[in-house]
Structures are given as C-alpha cells and as structure tokens.
Design an enzyme around this catalytic site. Sequence first.
Site, short mmCIF file in Angstrom:
data_model
loop_
_atom_site.label_atom_id
_atom_site.label_comp_id
_atom_site.label_asym_id
_atom_site.label_seq_id
_atom_site.Cartn_x
_atom_site.Cartn_y
_atom_site.Cartn_z
N CYS A 15 4.73 10.24 6.23
CA CYS A 15 3.92 9.50 6.09
C CYS A 15 3.06 9.18 7.37
O CYS A 15 3.60 9.03 8.48
CB CYS A 15 4.43 8.12 5.72
SG CYS A 15 3.26 6.79 5.43
N CYS A 21 -0.93 -6.83 4.44
CA CYS A 21 -0.51 -5.71 5.19
C CYS A 21 -0.43 -6.01 6.75
O CYS A 21 -1.27 -6.47 7.15
CB CYS A 21 -1.47 -4.53 5.15
SG CYS A 21 -1.07 -2.97 6.01
N CYS A 68 6.41 0.54 3.37
CA CYS A 68 4.79 0.44 3.06
C CYS A 68 4.29 -0.96 3.83
O CYS A 68 4.81 -1.87 3.59
CB CYS A 68 4.35 0.26 1.73
SG CYS A 68 4.92 1.63 0.81
#
Length: 367
Positions: free
Chosen positions: A107, A121, A342
């Site tokens: 990633c 986020c 994530c």
Amino acid sequence: MNSDKVNLLGLDRQGLEAFFTDIGEKAFRASQVMKWIHQFGVEDFDQMTNMSKALRQRLNEIAEIRAPEVVLDQAAADGTHKWVLRLDSGNCIETVFIPDGERGTLCVSSQVGCALECSFCSTAQQGFNRNLSSAEIIGQLRAAYQYFGATHRDERIITNVVLMGMGEPLLNFDNVIVGMNIMTDDDAYGLSKRRVTLSTSGVVPAMDRLAEVSDVSLAVSLHAPSDELRNELVPLNKKYPIAELMAACKRYAFAGTGKRKITFEYVMLDRVNDSPEHARQLIKVLKGVPSKVNLIPFNPFPQSHYKRSTPEALTRFWEILMAAGITTVTRRTRGDDIDAACGQLVGEVMDKTRRSERRIMMQGGQG
Ligand code: SAH
C-alpha cells in the site's frame, strides 16, 4: 540533501531514454539502468558492469540514485509490515505491506498528507504538505524489497500494489503515472496492470485523463449513496457529485478494450451509512456500472468520533448487495495494532494548510 543531479530512480522508460539520448547515448541504456536499479537493487553506477568506465564516470557526475530513507519499520502480529520513510526535514510518509497467502500487497502513499478533508480518515487530520516525487513513489516499492533482503529478480514478494496510502493519487497525476509505469515495466517490477490499483476519492477530470494514459485497476472511495451524506463524508463530492462521478466510472470501465470492473470502497460507519436503506440506495447508484464493492470496517484513530458498524449491520448490508448480484467483499482489518490499517496512516506532515492548527483551536473552543 538537494543536489542538481538527475535522480534516475524516478524516471520511467520514456524518461530514461530521453535522459540517455540527451547525453548522446543510445536509448537501450534505459533498459540496462532500469534493471540495475530496480531488479538488482544497485545504487552505485560503478557496479553497472555492462557500461563503459567512461559512461559510468559521466553518470557519477550528472546523475544519482537516491531513495527515501527508512527510519522506522514495524511488524504487526498478523504479518503486516509498516515502514516510515523520511523524505526531508519534517516530512515522513508511510508504506504498508500486507501478506495474504500467495499474494503480497504493498500500500503506497502518493502525497505527504492529504488536501481532501474526508471526515473519517486520519491522514486528513494531518493536513497537506506536498506531492511525492516519482522517485519517492517508486522508492517505497524498492524499500520494501530491500527490507526483505531480496530483489524483484529473486522473488515475487510483492504481487500487488495499491495506491491507497496517504494522499489523493489523482491530485499528483504526473508523478503517479511515472511511478505506475515503473511498477509495470518488465525491466523494473513487471507487475501486471490488473494488479496495480489506483484509489481515488473521485477527481472526475483526472479519471478521464487516467483512462487515456493507463489501464490500471481503478478503485473509487464512494462511502455514501446520496450527495447529502457524501458531502459530509467526502467533501470533494461538493465539486464532483455522485451522478458525475458514476458517469466517469462508466467511461473508465468501458474505455479501452473490454469491460473492467470498478471497485467501490465503502467504509462502514455505525449508524451513519450502514442501514439496509443505504444498501438499497447504493444498488441504485451502481446500476449500469460494472462494479465490485469493498466494505471496509471503520478503523478508529484518536479524535475520530465515528464508530465501526456492528457485525450484524455489516452482514445485513453485505447480504442486500449480494442478493442484487453485486460482488461484495468485506476487507479484513489488517495491521491495526501498528496503526497500519486503512485510514490510519499519518506519517509526519509539515502541514501547510494550517488544518491541524484549526482543529486544535476548534477543540479548544469546544472544551
Ligand atoms: N485518497 C484516495 C486514496 C486513499 S485510499 C482515496 O480516497 O481513495 C484509502 C482508503 O481507506 C479509502 O477508501 C479511504 O476512504 C479509506 N479510509 C480512510 N479512512 C478510513 C478509516 N478510518 N477506516 C477505514 N477506511 C478508511
């Protein structure tokens, strides 16, 4: 730190060919140098034995192979690995490796921080500093191989790359394209285009440009089935609302040869976007777009006010989409014990947007 030398690490085939022809060399030197840099992991021109001494000396004078420095690596209990790479004073980014059976996914980050202010986020909380150079993008892949003490030639440890780290890749378009060209070049990492996935919050014009120059897999961070809710979660939606975004997805899916499915990412937030009604709205939104859905259980971080959906809500949501014939998978949470999941990548960002300052002021104001 800064030098006038050309960093060959960040040049794709086209860039290297131009570099060599500019200095009066043959274009095929590009292949040779690419293999040395990316397949053999060499940083020293003197080791490039298929080039003349004179050329090696010339390269030492005008070029370099400079990769970001790994300052921290951490392993999670599940085998996930996270590296912190230092770029310059004050700026660090994060890269994550996720092993899963035969598959190894890296990633990769595309920016220092992020300019989009998605409310769920943690990268968004850091503010934004700058775009990564192509060398800093591909340097993440190279650093991962080096950590494993391998080169791409010995072993295919990394089979997939996802541009799902820090940043919005389509807002750093040119450097990301060069980075992906190197990932998929047979003289470098030789990854299949299907196994390189770019994830975007939905920068519509750049999605069309992407279709013109590349055919990597596309993932879109949708997260909500209505403009009202998406405006709140992904503020970029105010600029490119769902109808425009879905039209762009359709164009991407049907551009080039054949039909490619778009992956829609959908973060599951408890009682925010996870009801059966939301699932039914989502089915309508996806109509006509070849799609897969990736449900991501929300990963909390300090200051986040959302909660992860309950397992029951997740299952119900999944069942409704599956019953409508939409391939839906739930992304397993990986590496959360080292904050590598994530939305947990923060790095170290010299915020130029003053967002982190504003946040502290706001918190002060409320408290
Ligand atoms: N800016 C790009 C690339 C980031 S990809 C994009 O938005 O697609 C990172 C993925 O993780 C995105 O789908 C993002 O929405 C999701 N994500 C962000 N924060 C999260 C969190 N706290 N929990 C779970 N997923 C999150």
